[in-house]
Design a protein around this motif. Structure first.
Motif, PDB file in Angstrom:
ATOM      1  N   GLY A   1     -19.965  37.312  14.425  1.00 33.90           N
ATOM      2  CA  GLY A   1     -18.810  36.079  14.364  1.00 33.90           C
ATOM      3  C   GLY A   1     -18.263  36.453  15.487  1.00 33.90           C
ATOM      4  O   GLY A   1     -18.294  37.005  16.470  1.00 33.90           O
TER       5      GLY A   1
ATOM      6  N   THR B   1     -11.086  34.433  15.786  1.00 33.70           N
ATOM      7  CA  THR B   1     -10.240  33.308  15.956  1.00 33.70           C
ATOM      8  C   THR B   1      -8.820  33.555  15.823  1.00 33.70           C
ATOM      9  O   THR B   1      -8.035  32.558  16.124  1.00 33.70           O
ATOM     10  CB  THR B   1     -10.685  32.352  14.886  1.00 33.70           C
ATOM     11  OG1 THR B   1     -10.446  32.879  13.555  1.00 33.70           O
ATOM     12  CG2 THR B   1     -12.025  31.932  14.980  1.00 33.70           C
TER      13      THR B   1
ATOM     14  N   LYS C   1      -8.820  37.270  12.053  1.00 42.06           N
ATOM     15  CA  LYS C   1      -9.779  36.411  11.471  1.00 42.06           C
ATOM     16  C   LYS C   1     -11.161  36.272  12.331  1.00 42.06           C
ATOM     17  O   LYS C   1     -10.943  35.782  13.301  1.00 42.06           O
ATOM     18  CB  LYS C   1      -9.146  35.077  11.309  1.00 42.06           C
ATOM     19  CG  LYS C   1      -8.039  34.913  10.055  1.00 42.06           C
ATOM     20  CD  LYS C   1      -7.848  33.465   9.522  1.00 42.06           C
ATOM     21  CE  LYS C   1      -6.711  33.507   8.537  1.00 42.06           C
ATOM     22  NZ  LYS C   1      -7.200  34.252   7.188  1.00 42.06           N
TER      23      LYS C   1
ATOM     24  N   ASP D   1     -14.542  34.338  12.363  1.00 41.06           N
ATOM     25  CA  ASP D   1     -15.289  32.919  12.026  1.00 41.06           C
ATOM     26  C   ASP D   1     -16.739  33.407  12.019  1.00 41.06           C
ATOM     27  O   ASP D   1     -17.299  33.834  13.172  1.00 41.06           O
ATOM     28  CB  ASP D   1     -14.877  31.702  13.038  1.00 41.06           C
ATOM     29  CG  ASP D   1     -15.789  30.559  12.483  1.00 41.06           C
ATOM     30  OD1 ASP D   1     -16.222  30.612  11.467  1.00 41.06           O
ATOM     31  OD2 ASP D   1     -15.263  29.466  13.162  1.00 41.06           O
TER      32      ASP D   1
ATOM     33  N   VAL E   1     -15.262  32.733   6.547  1.00 38.38           N
ATOM     34  CA  VAL E   1     -14.209  33.411   7.415  1.00 38.38           C
ATOM     35  C   VAL E   1     -13.917  34.981   7.029  1.00 38.38           C
ATOM     36  O   VAL E   1     -13.747  34.905   5.817  1.00 38.38           O
ATOM     37  CB  VAL E   1     -12.941  32.583   7.830  1.00 38.38           C
ATOM     38  CG1 VAL E   1     -11.967  33.488   8.359  1.00 38.38           C
ATOM     39  CG2 VAL E   1     -13.073  31.235   8.203  1.00 38.38           C
TER      40      VAL E   1
END
Lengths: 385, 266
Positions: free
Chosen positions: A328, A331, A343, A345, A351
């Motif tokens: 990922g 973010t 966080k 993504d 998420v």
């Protein structure tokens, strides 16, 4: 009517629950202090505040009823106190059937959410009220009142009226006023709700100490999951009038019985997906991860993982083998002091919220970094929808 | 408009409001002050000043029928107030608790009716009722009539007090082993006492001052002071009226202020 308590009290083995982890050594099942059997409470035709509830609170135990407002926890407490009567079912206190006994004939006392101190009486008269109503002789009233006031550390304030006391002091008076009667069970209805955070935390520990000292069962109603986890020997989680799960703090936190408990107690990352094969979940983005589940292949599920169970790595090769790894992008980064919150993504899959403890060895990530989210397969639980 | 001008307008408005306030007070209280002033006048006419004198007060105390009416008034007021306070408090309690036995709105409306309907209507109704059931008119019927309208006033005041009471108070008392009666005696009653006393004083004032209803339901020899004074005015006006009025105004004022003071407690 027979009640098999062990089966009705849904510890971790409710239908649809994930496979149980190593079961904790069973607590010594002692005397039952409060027993609710098939208790239902309706208000009018449509409102069911408590639904077919079975519950046993053990002798000397600190038991919390935890749930969102309107879940029926306060009603349950009021039913034990005799302030409300169940529409159906029975209430027993140390084996004695309570039936329609009024509150003044029950061996329990309550600490009310509003404290309900009598404003026209001073601290001493408030505390001694219960003893005076029971016609205890004067010398003993004085002795026990003094002891109770000492217990909650309010000596010297005997002659003050409640409106001359701070919130914390009022709370102590309410506690002393109940404990002075040496009830078999003490019922507490969100007693710390009106206090500020620091005072609340101090009172949590103090309440626990007092409970230890007096050695009686406490039934504690709260909507604050942290408070329940901190103080309780066991917790009963309620939702929409039903007792959803009963267990020790660890059981509730680590093996929630369903999605509601998972979401209500502690932080949780939820990701939608479906069962790909036994023990394997396919996320919306196609990633396959291992998880605890009993659901059959093809079932739509929600995957639940605690943010603190997740680790971050820069490369797939750095992550330990035999665990789940999902790629990922960072973010967001929130600095919380003792930890950092990221966080991550992961595209179509959703998420991840990741909490990383703020220790010197922890690598810090910046927004935009490509990372691998890594977690143990035991840390993820798939709940059938 | 500049800020300064705005402030000036605001000040002008404030001044006008203050003046208005004083005008209202003057409108209300100047007549009373005039009566009080002239009650100490030695002149034989109601409206002329004849030097300071207590002669009209003396005359008043020597006036047999007037003193008899005063005694009637006090007995009637005392008795009807006590009964109305007990029943009014009970009505307020039942309104607050047992809402299901009659729909609350209906019961409210029925209870508050005597406050709303004109005195004359109430008087006619009561007179008709008493003659229908064959009760001889006299002190007894006056007392009954006063109880009838005073229950509502007491209930209204006590209910306001009850509405502010935390329902957990009574639950806490019950939880602390108090019986229903002990809960009422030790917790509920002390907490609503300001309302009960305030309502009682209001009832006393209303009973002392009532003319319309009393004049309808009275019998021979049972006249109260306000009704007697009303009769006197129709025949001949002497400055004695001023003295009596002063006495009545003073008594009413004391009661009203006492009632307000008690209700404001806690």
């Amino acid at each position: 009517m027979e009640h098999d308590v062990a089966s009705t009290e849904r510890e971790a083995g409710a239908p649809g629950a994930p496979p149980e982890p190593a079961k904790p050594a069973p607590m010594t099942v002692g005397v039952v202090a409060v027993g609710l059997h098939g208790v239902t409470k309706r208000f009018g035709e449509d409102v069911i505040a408590v639904r077919n509830m079975d519950l046993e609170v053990r002798d000397g135990e600190f038991f919390s009823l935890l749930g969102p407002s309107g879940c029926g926890k306060t009603t349950t407490l009021r039913i034990i106190a005799g302030l409300d009567y169940p529409t159906d079912g029975s209430v027993q206190i140390y084996g004695e059937e309570m039936g329609l006994k009024p509150p003044n004939k029950r061996p329990v006392n309550t600490v009310f959410q509003s404290y309900a101190l009598f404003p026209h009486m001073n601290v001493e008269d408030n505390v001694s009220f219960g003893l005076r109503m029971q016609n205890v002789d004067q010398a003993e009233v004085r002795r026990r009142t003094g002891e109770a006031i000492d217990l909650v550390r309010l000596s010297g304030m005997e002659k003050r009226r409640p409106n001359a006391l701070s919130g914390g002091e009022q709370q102590r008076v309410a506690l002393a006023r109940a404990l002075v009667n040496q009830p078999k069970v003490l019922l507490l209805d969100e007693p710390l709700g009106a206090l500020d955070l620091k005072l609340r935390q101090a009172m949590q520990l103090e309440l626990k100490d007092i409970q230890h000292e007096v050695g009686i069962s406490f039934v504690y109603v709260t909507h604050d999951q942290e408070e329940a986890l901190t103080m309780s020997d066991r917790i009963g989680v309620m939702n929409e009038g039903e007792l959803v799960q009963v267990g020790r703090s660890e059981d509730i936190y680590e093996s929630p019985a369903n999605l509601f408990v998972a979401g209500f107690v502690g932080d949780m990352v939820f990701l939608p997906g479906e069962i790909a094969a036994t023990g394997a979940v396919r996320l919306k983005g196609g990633e396959i991860v291992q998880a605890r589940t009993t659901a059959a292949p093809g079932t739509s599920i929600t995957l639940a993982i605690r943010p603190e169970m997740l680790d971050l790595y820069g490369e797939r090769s750095e992550a330990p083998s035999g665990r789940n790894a999902v790629a990922g992008t960072v973010t967001r980064r929130i600095f919380l002091g003792e930890s950092l919150y990221y966080k991550i993504d992961i595209g179509a899959s959703g998420v991840f919220d990741v909490r990383v403890e703020n220790v010197p060895s922890a690598k810090r990530w910046a927004v935009g970094d490509a990372v691998i989210v890594d977690f143990h397969l035991e840390a993820a639980t798939a709940f059938a929808e | 408009m500049t800020l300064h001008e705005g402030a000036a307008t605001g000040r002008r408005l404030d001044r006008m409001l203050t003046i208005n306030g004083w005008l209202v007070f003057a409108f209300l209280y100047l007549p009373i002050l005039v009566v009080i002033g002239f009650s100490f006048s030695g002149a034989n006419n109601v409206g002329t000043w004849g030097g300071f004198s207590l002669r009209w007060y003396e005359r008043m105390l020597g006036n047999g029928p007037l003193i008899h009416a005063l005694q009637n008034t006090l007995w009637i007021a005392l008795f009807s107030t006590i009964v109305a306070t007990v029943f009014g408090t009970a009505a307020a309690l039942s309104l607050d608790r047992y809402r299901r036995w009659v729909s609350k709105g209906t019961f409210d409306a029925v209870l508050y009716m005597p406050v709303i309907i004109p005195d004359v209507t109430m008087a006619v109704m009561l007179l008709l009722w008493f003659t229908q059931i064959g009760l001889p008119l006299g002190r007894g019927t006056i007392i009954l009539a006063h109880i009838a309208f005073n229950i509502s006033f007491v209930a209204i005041v006590v209910r306001a007090r009850l509405a502010n009471m935390d329902p957990a108070m009574e639950e806490a008392a019950a939880d602390l082993y108090a019986s229903r009666w002990a809960t009422f005696r030790r917790v509920t009653l002390p907490l609503i006492m300001p309302g009960v006393l305030g309502g009682g004083l209001l009832a006393l004032t209303l009973s002392l001052d009532d003319v319309v209803i009393t004049s309808f339901v009275q019998g021979p020899g049972s006249t109260t002071l306000p009704v007697h004074v009303f009769g006197l005015i129709r025949r001949s006006v002497t400055p004695e009226i001023n003295a009596v009025s002063t006495l009545m105004v003073t008594a009413s004022m004391i009661l009203v202020f006492a009632s307000l003071a008690i209700q404001r407690r806690e």
